[in-house]
Structure formats: C-alpha cells, structure tokens
Design an enzyme around this catalytic site. Structure first.
Site, PDB file in Angstrom:
ATOM      1  N   ALA A  11      -8.413   0.221  -2.125  1.00  8.46           N
ATOM      2  CA  ALA A  11      -9.739   0.644  -1.724  1.00  8.46           C
ATOM      3  C   ALA A  11     -10.669   1.488  -2.914  1.00  8.46           C
ATOM      4  CB  ALA A  11      -9.646   1.492  -0.607  1.00  8.46           C
ATOM      5  N   CYS A  42       2.564  -2.655   0.121  1.00  8.06           N
ATOM      6  CA  CYS A  42       3.166  -3.539   1.076  1.00  8.06           C
ATOM      7  C   CYS A  42       4.262  -4.253   0.644  1.00  8.06           C
ATOM      8  CB  CYS A  42       2.118  -4.522   1.545  1.00  8.06           C
ATOM      9  SG  CYS A  42       0.785  -3.651   2.775  1.00  8.06           S
TER      10      CYS A  42
END
Length: 456
Positions: A11, A42
């Site tokens: 982000a 992830c």
C-alpha cells in the site's frame, strides 16, 4: 510539496508511486524500518516451503526501480518513532534521530501477528510468528539447522496462514499437527459444513494431524527450546518447531499518536478518499479499515489486493484527483494440499448474525463433462437473502483451480448488488475440456431460485 509515506509495503509503495507519476515536481519520501520494500508477504509460506528459492524473489521491484526510475526517496532501515502535526521524528540505521517535515502524511504501517501472552513458554526458542520476510528467513534457517525428516511441527491456528504454513512444514518431511480452537479449519472464511469438509480432506493427508475444538495452554520446552505444545485438555503434541498463527492486528500506534480516529474494527477510520480524521493525513493498507460492499458496514480486510487499490486511490487524491474506494467484498483464496479454497462476501453464519434472512444451497459437481478425461471436483456454496433474492456470498472447495474463478464471478456480481437471477443469466463460457454445459455456478443459482419460489 513533500509527501511522507510511513511503511514500504504494497500500500505504501502504491501510494508513493501514484503521487510521483502524477506530480513529478513533488518530493516523495518513504520511510521503511526493515530492509525490504514492495514485498509479497503472501508468498512467505512458499519461501519457507522452498517453492520460492530466494527471498529476493518475493520483492516485486528492486529498490532502484523506485529510487532511480521513479524518483522516490526510499529510506530503508529508518523507523518513525514519533509523529506530530507536520513532522515525523525518524531513527536512522545508524541510530541517530532526525526530524522530517511533511505537507501530506500517509500511514501505511500494516498489521502485526498476534502472539498471545497467556500461553506459557510462548517466547521459547523455536516458536515463531510470520509477519514479515525476515520471519520467513528465520523459520527456514531454523528448519535447516534444527530439524530432520520425521520430526514434528505444530501450527497453532487453523486460518489461511496456518494451513499454508502447515503445508510448508510438511514439504520438509515433518509430521505436522494443526491445532484450531474452533471446530473446523478456516473459521471466519468457511461455514462449518464447508470447513468440516476441508478439515476431513487435510486430516487425510499423510503426515498431517488436525486437532479441532481444543486450545493451547502452554509451549513445551526442552533446554529452553520448543518441544511441542500442551493442550487445554492436558494432552500433548510434540514438535521441534511451533508456529503461532492466531490472527493479526492493525498497527495503529502512529495514527493514535496523531489523534486519528480508530474505527469500530480496531483499524484506522478512513473515508472513501482514504483520508483519516486528521487533515492532510491518509491511511492505507492493513492499518486501515474499509466498507463491505455487501453490508455497507465498516470492516477490516487485510488483503494485498485491497491494500494496493487503497494506495492507488490515496495517491490519486494526494496528487489532486478525485478518486474513491467504495469498499470490497472480502474475497480470499488459497491452495493447500491439493485443494483450492475460495470465498467472497458473507458466510451463512455471518449473514444471519447481521440480520439477513439468509439461505444457502450447496452443489457438489464435476468440473468437466463425464465423457471428458482429467476432470476434478468442486463443492460450491451460495449464500443469498431469501426476502430479496440478493446474492450475499459464496464459498468453494475444488480439486483443481476452478473453484477460484467461480468465486471471482460471484465477487464481481456482489459489487453490482446482483441477485440470484442475475447469476443464473450470466453467460458463463462453456467448452467440454473446461466445464460442464450446466456449470456448477448456474446449477447453484437454479437451486437457489427453487428455494426462493421464483422470487427475485
């Protein structure tokens, strides 16, 4: 103008890159306390499991892409220790502190993994959480130095990270036990019936044991190192490595220093423009809450695809455009032990708790016509409001990847507040090598229409 971004994850870097693309004459500074930016958190279970060979492969772009090509002043190893009106105080890699003023501030401090203090021995050597690339490096090094094939590993928590890390440990030849306090794996993502299906599949994998309905009271130790866990019922599970994966919390400390409003989810409150309650201050990614496009209520969705979009929207607005992030459906997916797991929107349990007159149908089907070789299986659950026919969510388990794309179809419809009839009329593609002429999605819609008595 100087824009300061605190946090160099997905982000934060998306925000910085968007501002620089639109405002080449502005100064954009990113402060990241670790040695990594633009990293794929992830992907860490796949690094631990050696599917990803080098940790650097989990970095989307090299540092030079941002500093040289995009002109962003990225300062790794720089931690913000204080934030105030128009300034931040930063501790550099050499330990010295300095003050940096800003015109616009972006808080992209992410979330941290929970390590419950109530569990005795939780800080023992060999007990890990995974919240950053450096955690993955430490776990893989520990496995290499301290375990051998046939040793035990314990995963505390049966959520997405827990089951993915269980597979990673199994790839080392370890005997893995997943301990989940609730009655099925992936609670909060799957309803009990779907979760129990998944639990049975994973418990049937050689070398994997699943314990549900029991919590962990202590970490067993031998010579100061983890040797397994003690369960609440007094039973024991042995293991030379213990992973605690019981959830994450938004890292709101800097936002709270500024007096920014913390939302009902525990994350930073932001509006559709990603602005906090403090003028000139934005929050993006896992530190910020958003809105469920299904319910219109505040929710916290710490997922990469949401974080990147938040950053894009924030950067656009900082640069002078008018962009809005309306919210998300909460779509998640994973593939573990040969099973694809996917979910979007609300589970049946969530929908009923929120006051919907919710119903559901479940379809078990093949993924290809019977006459085609190589087919697999899919279990698809559709959740809808019985009073209006509106779609509320869906869950899928499949032996191939097809459950994933079917859930994505439902996710797209949720963003348009579609109903069951809309799903039935979707012109899903068909080819015998790919799916049956009556796709399981459309069959689920037919069954739901029958339950609704023809109501839309």
């Amino acid at each position: 103008m100087r824009v300061v971004v605190v946090g160099g994850g997905a982000a934060g870097m998306a925000t910085a890159s968007r501002v620089r693309r639109l405002r080449r004459d502005w100064e954009v500074v990113v402060l990241e306390k670790s040695r990594w930016v633009s990293f794929a958190l992830c992907g860490t279970p796949y690094y631990v499991g050696c599917v990803v060979r080098r940790i650097g492969d989990l970095v989307h772009y090299p540092l030079e892409e941002f500093t040289k090509r995009r002109g962003i002043d990225v300062r790794i190893g720089h931690e913000v220790v204080e934030v105030g009106d128009g300034y931040v105080r930063v501790r550099g890699g050499d330990g010295r502190e300095y003050r940096l003023e800003y015109d616009k501030l972006v808080i992209a401090t992410g979330a941290y993994p929970v390590k419950p203090r109530g569990i005795e021995g939780i800080d023992s050597e060999g007990v890990f959480v995974i919240g950053h690339l450096d955690d993955a490096i430490a776990i893989r090094e520990w496995l290499d130095r301290n375990t051998r094939e046939g040793d035990g590993a314990v995963v505390v928590g049966g959520g997405l990270v827990g089951v993915e890390m269980a597979e990673a440990f199994r790839s080392w030849g370890l005997r893995v036990t997943i301990v989940e306090k609730l009655g099925w794996l992936l609670p909060g993502i799957l309803d009990p019936d779907m979760g129990e299906r998944l639990t049975k599949i994973i418990a049937g994998v050689e070398g994997v044991n699943v314990v549900t309905g029991k919590g962990v009271s202590a970490v067993k130790r031998e010579s100061g190192r983890a040797a397994g866990v003690l369960l609440e019922d007094g039973s024991e599970v042995g293991g030379r490595v213990v992973l605690v994966a019981v959830g994450r919390r938004p890292n709101t400390a800097l936002a709270e220093q500024l007096g920014a409003r913390i939302g009902e989810t525990g994350a930073v409150w932001v509006n559709e423009r990603m602005e906090t309650s403090v003028e000139g201050v934005y929050a993006v990614g896992d530190v910020a809450e958003t809105v469920s496009i299904v319910t219109g209520r505040r929710t916290w969705l710490p997922f990469a695809q949401v974080a990147n979009k938040m950053g894009y929207v924030a950067g656009s607005n900082i640069a002078g455009l008018d962009a809005r992030f309306a919210g998300a459906a909460g779509t998640v997916a994973a593939r573990v032990f040969g099973v694809t797991i996917a979910k979007t929107g609300l589970t049946l349990e969530e929908a009923r708790k929120l006051g919907f007159d919710a119903g559901s149908v479940t379809v078990e089907a093949g993924t290809k016509p019977r006459y085609m070789p190589g087919g697999s299986w899919v279990t698809l659950k559709l959740v809808y409001d019985r009073s209006s026919g509106r779609l509320l969510g869906a869950q899928a388990l499949s032996g191939d990847e097809s459950g994933f794309w079917r859930i994505n179809v439902v996710a797209a419809l949720l963003h348009k507040h579609a109903d069951v009839w809309d799903l039935f009329t979707v012109d899903v593609g068909y080819a015998p090598p790919l799916n049956p002429v009556w796709d399981p999605l459309i069959v689920a819609a037919r069954l739901a229409l029958r339950d609704l008595g023809g109501k839309r």
